[in-house]
Design an enzyme around this catalytic site. Structure first.
Site, PDB file in Angstrom:
ATOM      1  N   SER B  34      62.047  37.121  42.399  1.00 33.54           N
ATOM      2  CA  SER B  34      60.665  36.972  41.948  1.00 33.54           C
ATOM      3  C   SER B  34      60.335  35.502  41.773  1.00 33.54           C
ATOM      4  CB  SER B  34      60.468  37.701  40.622  1.00 33.54           C
ATOM      5  OG  SER B  34      59.174  37.413  40.119  1.00 33.54           O
ATOM      6  N   LYS B  35      59.143  35.113  42.202  1.00 33.39           N
ATOM      7  CA  LYS B  35      58.815  33.679  42.119  1.00 33.39           C
ATOM      8  C   LYS B  35      58.431  33.273  40.713  1.00 33.39           C
ATOM      9  CE  LYS B  35      54.051  33.995  43.852  1.00 33.39           C
ATOM     10  NZ  LYS B  35      53.120  33.520  44.897  1.00 33.39           N
ATOM     11  N   PHE B 114      36.921  56.732  32.438  1.00 34.26           N
ATOM     12  CA  PHE B 114      36.966  55.627  33.393  1.00 34.26           C
ATOM     13  C   PHE B 114      36.080  55.953  34.587  1.00 34.26           C
ATOM     14  CE2 PHE B 114      39.707  51.844  34.313  1.00 34.26           C
ATOM     15  CZ  PHE B 114      39.814  51.409  33.014  1.00 34.26           C
ATOM     16  N   TRP B 152      62.511  32.341  42.244  1.00 32.97           N
ATOM     17  CA  TRP B 152      62.895  32.151  43.635  1.00 32.97           C
ATOM     18  C   TRP B 152      61.698  32.581  44.475  1.00 32.97           C
ATOM     19  CZ3 TRP B 152      68.372  32.815  45.858  1.00 32.97           C
ATOM     20  CH2 TRP B 152      69.337  32.291  44.970  1.00 32.97           C
ATOM     21  N   ASP B 208      52.156  36.933  49.348  1.00 32.40           N
ATOM     22  CA  ASP B 208      53.433  36.639  50.011  1.00 32.40           C
ATOM     23  C   ASP B 208      53.971  37.875  50.736  1.00 32.40           C
ATOM     24  OD1 ASP B 208      52.830  34.582  48.317  1.00 32.40           O
ATOM     25  OD2 ASP B 208      54.694  34.666  47.163  1.00 32.40           O
ATOM     26  N   GLN B 227      38.436  45.202  47.198  1.00 30.35           N
ATOM     27  CA  GLN B 227      37.640  45.664  46.058  1.00 30.35           C
ATOM     28  C   GLN B 227      37.060  44.504  45.249  1.00 30.35           C
ATOM     29  OE1 GLN B 227      39.357  47.954  42.465  1.00 30.35           O
ATOM     30  NE2 GLN B 227      38.001  49.389  43.495  1.00 30.35           N
ATOM     31  N   LEU B 239      38.725  38.992  34.361  1.00 29.35           N
ATOM     32  CA  LEU B 239      38.450  40.424  34.315  1.00 29.35           C
ATOM     33  C   LEU B 239      37.921  40.852  32.946  1.00 29.35           C
ATOM     34  CD1 LEU B 239      38.746  43.235  35.660  1.00 29.35           C
ATOM     35  CD2 LEU B 239      41.078  43.295  34.797  1.00 29.35           C
ATOM     36  N   ARG B 273      33.691  51.746  41.605  1.00 34.85           N
ATOM     37  CA  ARG B 273      33.538  50.292  41.543  1.00 34.85           C
ATOM     38  C   ARG B 273      32.709  49.739  42.700  1.00 34.85           C
ATOM     39  NH1 ARG B 273      39.601  48.525  39.465  1.00 34.85           N
ATOM     40  NH2 ARG B 273      39.231  49.120  37.304  1.00 34.85           N
ATOM     41  N   HIS B 337      38.923  41.575  43.334  1.00 35.75           N
ATOM     42  CA  HIS B 337      39.836  42.109  42.320  1.00 35.75           C
ATOM     43  C   HIS B 337      41.115  42.710  42.896  1.00 35.75           C
ATOM     44  CE1 HIS B 337      41.054  43.861  38.547  1.00 35.75           C
ATOM     45  NE2 HIS B 337      40.906  45.097  38.971  1.00 35.75           N
ATOM     46  N   ARG B 372      39.415  51.911  45.411  1.00 35.10           N
ATOM     47  CA  ARG B 372      40.351  52.427  44.418  1.00 35.10           C
ATOM     48  C   ARG B 372      39.622  52.730  43.123  1.00 35.10           C
ATOM     49  NH1 ARG B 372      42.693  50.175  40.182  1.00 35.10           N
ATOM     50  NH2 ARG B 372      42.317  47.995  40.718  1.00 35.10           N
ATOM     51  N   ASN B 376      43.943  53.772  38.637  1.00 38.70           N
ATOM     52  CA  ASN B 376      44.835  54.368  39.634  1.00 38.70           C
ATOM     53  C   ASN B 376      45.836  53.348  40.186  1.00 38.70           C
ATOM     54  OD1 ASN B 376      44.280  57.084  39.711  1.00 38.70           O
ATOM     55  ND2 ASN B 376      43.071  57.037  41.593  1.00 38.70           N
ATOM     56  N   LEU B 378      47.804  51.150  38.373  1.00 36.78           N
ATOM     57  CA  LEU B 378      49.060  51.231  37.613  1.00 36.78           C
ATOM     58  C   LEU B 378      49.821  52.483  38.028  1.00 36.78           C
ATOM     59  CD1 LEU B 378      48.093  50.135  33.970  1.00 36.78           C
ATOM     60  CD2 LEU B 378      49.216  48.818  35.745  1.00 36.78           C
TER      61      LEU B 378
END
Lengths: 337, 559
Positions: B34-35, B114, B152, B208, B227, B239, B273, B337, B372, B376, B378
């Site tokens: 993971s960077k 939601f 990394w 990436d 989106q 956000l 959305r 987003h 989306r 949804n 997560l």
């Protein structure tokens, strides 16, 4: 609006701009930290800009060699904690205007932590402490079925949300006064996390946790300086979580430690005489039968004697001490006797 | 150096860590690259919650239908059914791991409403749901002892005989390149919000994973589906969670009208959305905006609800625009987003490149189709994170350890060396990135047309030429962020091209793709996915896949 930023730079490869200052060391207790060279930049930003806006502006358009961690820019990811004017803050939450002192804002990696390059510092001490408090739920058995949650009151969850708001930025630890002189101290964030699991009604190991947090380097090594409460950008107030843990630990019977004895001796002295008997506080906290411990406090006692700071041998009660006792009775709990 | 593992996961957000945890549970020797440190990942920023049909009177079929309708019928219905059916158990698993979900009066998990959902089925922790899930999951991988190559940066995937067998990673703290060999790779490197300016995404969301997979031969699907979130803060683009509207917030125009009644009279502020973002863009374009924004008003919810259920956005508005939402409405506008499109995978997370899996925002299963639904994403990360980890662990059992790769390591060292040695001629990564992202927002944003998209494609070619002249402004080894930013910009340019080309190809309006020159949805010709496969010598190869329809025939979509 023009802002002047003075960045404490550090490069293990030894490359610095000619305009950087001579190396400057930190005062005790951080005198072992590598010296920094300060470089001054001027940026033109809107008046509501934050310190991170300035650092990004510098890195993108003035000096690509400036190293700084950042991601979300809105105090969610916890990447950009650093020293701003000598205290721990998130760069993305610190308004430049509020942090301009004598015409400039000084930023640097905290000297209490290992520095990697410029504003990037090593978080190993932070994560080692985090790992040391068993930071995961040990689920109470039986675990409900695969479509069923643990039934717990919302208030019990709500009680943990304050700690869950922690973004692991490290502000609390980098300015912790106990940690500054004692590497072994678990520190504010890890102990707040410890409370979060110990107080979770779904955890099966509350008792073991309280026992282990009561040991050396644990809940009793906090000195109540309130730096962590003040510097936390998310309102986690680690010290408050530590105080809750202390109460839980004492209530669970983990009293055979200097911390509890200290609290007891303190309360007893105030209850019985209306004031603190500093002469007996230390030996009572250490434990009368702890001969080694008592001997270890001797050098301090001798130093105090030399400096004329030894408390009076005869300890006097204040007039009307009975009223103090009454207060203790009214409050009840452990200290009423 | 060379390191060997069974499974290498790239990315340590929710999808990556969930995948790694599952691979470890299934006996694989797994490592994560993971960077950033795992808890800095952008899953953190998901505020509102996670969907599952757990409540009485709710059903996974209802959740699936809402998702399919929300997708404007572009999602593959078999994948949606599977995600919605498995959602309750996956959400409950996180509860069992210790997530402090909000409870109802009986002590059971409580919900909030939601957008685009016919039932309140969003489970949450205040407005820090992503953060709460991410931290809990990080602690689980600590418990499981999963190795993390932290900070990394992946410069390239390693393929051997057409199969993916690892990656080359740049270790930030030393500046050294290493070969991480594995029998399988799970690409969970997250989104690409930096392709747009402004965007709600963090600075680390540079696509990436899209570019790594694309360059390794995996097709990218539905890339035109970008989106725009309806409520991003004026100026910074931060956000402002949909949970605000879920709790009852109003959207107002300059006249103080709840303008959504003209666009979605039934669902009002809680339409999908894409629908709300278009409504806002129209209001602003027709002169009913407030300095290029509309207003998000939560005052009527009262101080307690705002501070208890929406504390983070209250804090963000106060900190970054100086508005106290308890007292004043806050200006918001649509902002980039999320990417519905991504690396094409099956429901096990497998891509068309053997040994390469993908999960989370970078992947396109597809469960989000053209749009989306909030909460949804997560869910997508934990369901398909788990599935990809399990599939990768099963796959590696029959695979021999790779032996090669040192040639790739050498060529990557040479490539980066040449990049560092490039002389400065006036171009910087920051300038080219900003021009790219501003251009994308202008021509490939909420509304699109042929002329604008063609201009975007031409401008992209110019930006590519400029990119060839970008110099790295830091010559050091330790934590050379400039080098990483230049490499990331290369990724963004590749992705930008696929977004523009896909948007040009799709001659209809569906979900987030809103073509003013083709304003209608055209199921006869365009009920299909667009896939682009990289061809190093010419334009990307275009192919199509039919949309899987199981039980819901496309209907007119109204809210």
């Amino acid at each position: 609006m023009q802002f002047t930023i003075e960045v404490g730079r550090y490069n293990p490869e030894g490359t610095y701009a000619p305009s950087a200052s001579a190396p400057q060391e930190f005062p005790v207790p951080w005198d072992k930290a590598p010296p920094r060279r300060y470089q001054t930049y001027t940026v033109d930003l809107p008046e509501h800009a934050v310190v991170l806006d300035a650092l990004i502006e510098i890195r993108e358009y003035q000096d690509e060699s400036l190293a700084v961690r950042c991601a979300c820019r809105s105090a969610i990811c916890g990447s950009c904690a650093m020293w701003i004017n000598g205290h721990a803050h998130l760069a993305c939450k610190s308004k430049l205007q509020a942090f301009t002192k004598d015409g400039k804002t000084r930023v640097e990696s905290p000297p209490s932590m290992p520095v990697i390059r410029d504003l990037v510092w090593g978080m190993e001490p932070f994560w080692k402490k985090h790992h040391a408090v068993t930071p995961w739920l040990e689920p109470k058995q039986p675990v409900p079925g695969p479509r069923e949650e643990y039934r717990v009151a919302n208030a019990a969850m709500d009680n943990l949300v304050q700690e869950v708001s922690c973004i692991n930025c490290g502000c609390c630890l980098m300015d912790c006064e106990s940690f500054a002189i004692n590497d072994n101290f678990l520190g504010p964030h890890a102990l707040a996390k410890a409370y979060r699991y110990a107080a979770d009604p779904r955890d099966a190991t509350e008792k073991q946790r309280l026992g282990s947090y009561s040991g050396n380097g644990g809940i009793w090594d906090c000195t109540h300086c309130y730096e962590c409460v003040q510097q936390c950008p998310k309102g986690v107030a680690p010290l408050e979580q530590i105080l809750k843990l202390r109460k839980m630990a004492v209530d669970a019977g983990f009293t055979n430690n200097a911390g509890t004895r200290h609290a007891d001796a303190f309360a007893e002295s105030v209850r019985e005489s209306g004031r603190l008997n500093e002469l007996t506080l230390m030996p009572k906290s250490t434990g009368f039968f702890n001969i080694v411990g008592q001997l270890q406090t001797l050098p301090s006692a001798i130093n105090m004697l030399r400096a004329g700071k030894l408390p009076p041998i005869v300890h006097h009660k204040i007039p009307g001490v009975q009223r103090i006792k009454t207060i203790f009775q009214r409050i009840g709990g452990r200290f009423k006797k | 150096m060379i390191f060997d593992h069974d499974v290498l996961v790239i990315g340590a957000g929710l999808a990556g860590m969930r995948s790694a945890l599952e691979a470890a549970r299934n006996g694989a020797d797994v490592a994560i690259l993971s960077k950033v440190h795992p808890v800095r990942s952008h899953s953190n920023a998901a505020q509102g919650g996670i969907n599952a049909a757990l409540g009485e009177g709710d059903s996974w079929e209802s959740h699936a239908f809402d998702t399919v309708k929300g997708s404007d019928y572009l999602a593959d219905q078999d994948a949606v059914e599977l995600m919605c059916e498995e959602a309750p158990a996956d959400v409950i698993e996180f509860e069992h791991m210790g997530v402090v979900f909000y409870r109802d009066d009986e002590g059971k998990l409580g919900t909030r409403a939601f957008g685009g959902a016919s039932q309140a089925r969003t489970y949450f922790v205040g407005d820090i749901t992503g953060q709460a899930l991410l931290m809990t999951l990080y602690d689980q991988i600590l418990k499981a002892g999963v190795k993390v190559y932290e900070e990394w940066f992946a410069t390239s995937l390693y393929t051997e005989d057409g199969a993916c067998r690892g990656a080359v990673g740049l270790e930030s703290i030393t500046g050294e390149l290493h070969l991480l060999r594995a029998k399988a790779v799970v690409d969970a490197a997250g989104g690409c919000g930096r392709l747009y300016e402004p965007s709600t995404n963090a600075l680390i969301c540079t696509g990436d994973g899209y570019a790594l997979a694309y360059r390794a031969g995996a097709p990218l699907m539905d890339m035109e589906m970008v989106q725009y979130h309806p409520t991003t803060l004026a100026g910074s683009g931060f956000l402002m969670t949909e949970a605000a509207r879920g709790e009852g917030a109003y959207l107002l125009n300059a006249n103080g009208d709840r303008f959504m009644k003209a666009y979605a009279p039934n669902k009002m502020e809680l339409a999908s959305r894409d629908v709300v973002s278009r409504a806002e863009a129209t209001e602003i374009a027709q002169g009913r905006g407030v300095d290029g924004n509309v207003l998000l008003d939560v005052r009527h919810l009262g101080r307690d609800v705002i501070l208890k259920k929406l504390p983070q956005i209250h804090e963000v508005a106060l900190d970054y625009i100086g508005i106290d939402m308890i007292k004043e409405p806050v200006p918001v506008r649509p902002g980039m987003h999320y990417m519905m499109g991504g690396v094409k995978t099956d429901v096990q997370g497998a891509t068309s490149v053997p040994g390469l899996y993908a999960a989370g925002e970078v992947a396109c299963v597809s469960v989000h189709g053209g749009n989306r639904l909030g909460a949804n994403s997560l869910l997508d990360t934990i369901v398909f994170g788990r599935r990809s980890g399990k599939a990768a662990a099963a796959y590696v059992r029959s695979i021999e350890r790779a032996r090669g790769g040192s040639a790739l390591l050498r060529s990557e060292q040479e490539r980066l060396g040449a990049l560092l040695a490039r002389p400065y001629k006036g171009e910087t990564h920051a300038k080219v990135r900003l021009d790219l992202a501003t251009m994308m927002d202008k021509y490939v944003g909420v509304y699109r047309d042929e002329a604008g998209l063609q201009t975007a494609l031409d401008e992209l070619k110019t930006l590519r030429r400029r990119y060839e002249e970008v110099a790295v402004g830091d010559k050091g080894r330790v934590f050379n962020q400039a080098l990483q930013f230049v490499l990331e910009l290369g990724y963004l340019l590749d992705i930008g091209e696929t977004v523009i080309r896909s948007a040009l190809l799709r001659k209809e309006s569906r979900g987030a793709q809103s073509r003013t020159d083709y304003p209608e949805r055209n199921d006869a010709e365009w009920l299909k996915h667009i896939l682009l496969t990289r061809d190093s010598s010419r334009e990307p190869r275009v192919s199509y896949l039919p949309v899987t329809i199981t039980r819901w025939k496309p209907e007119v979509r109204t809210y």
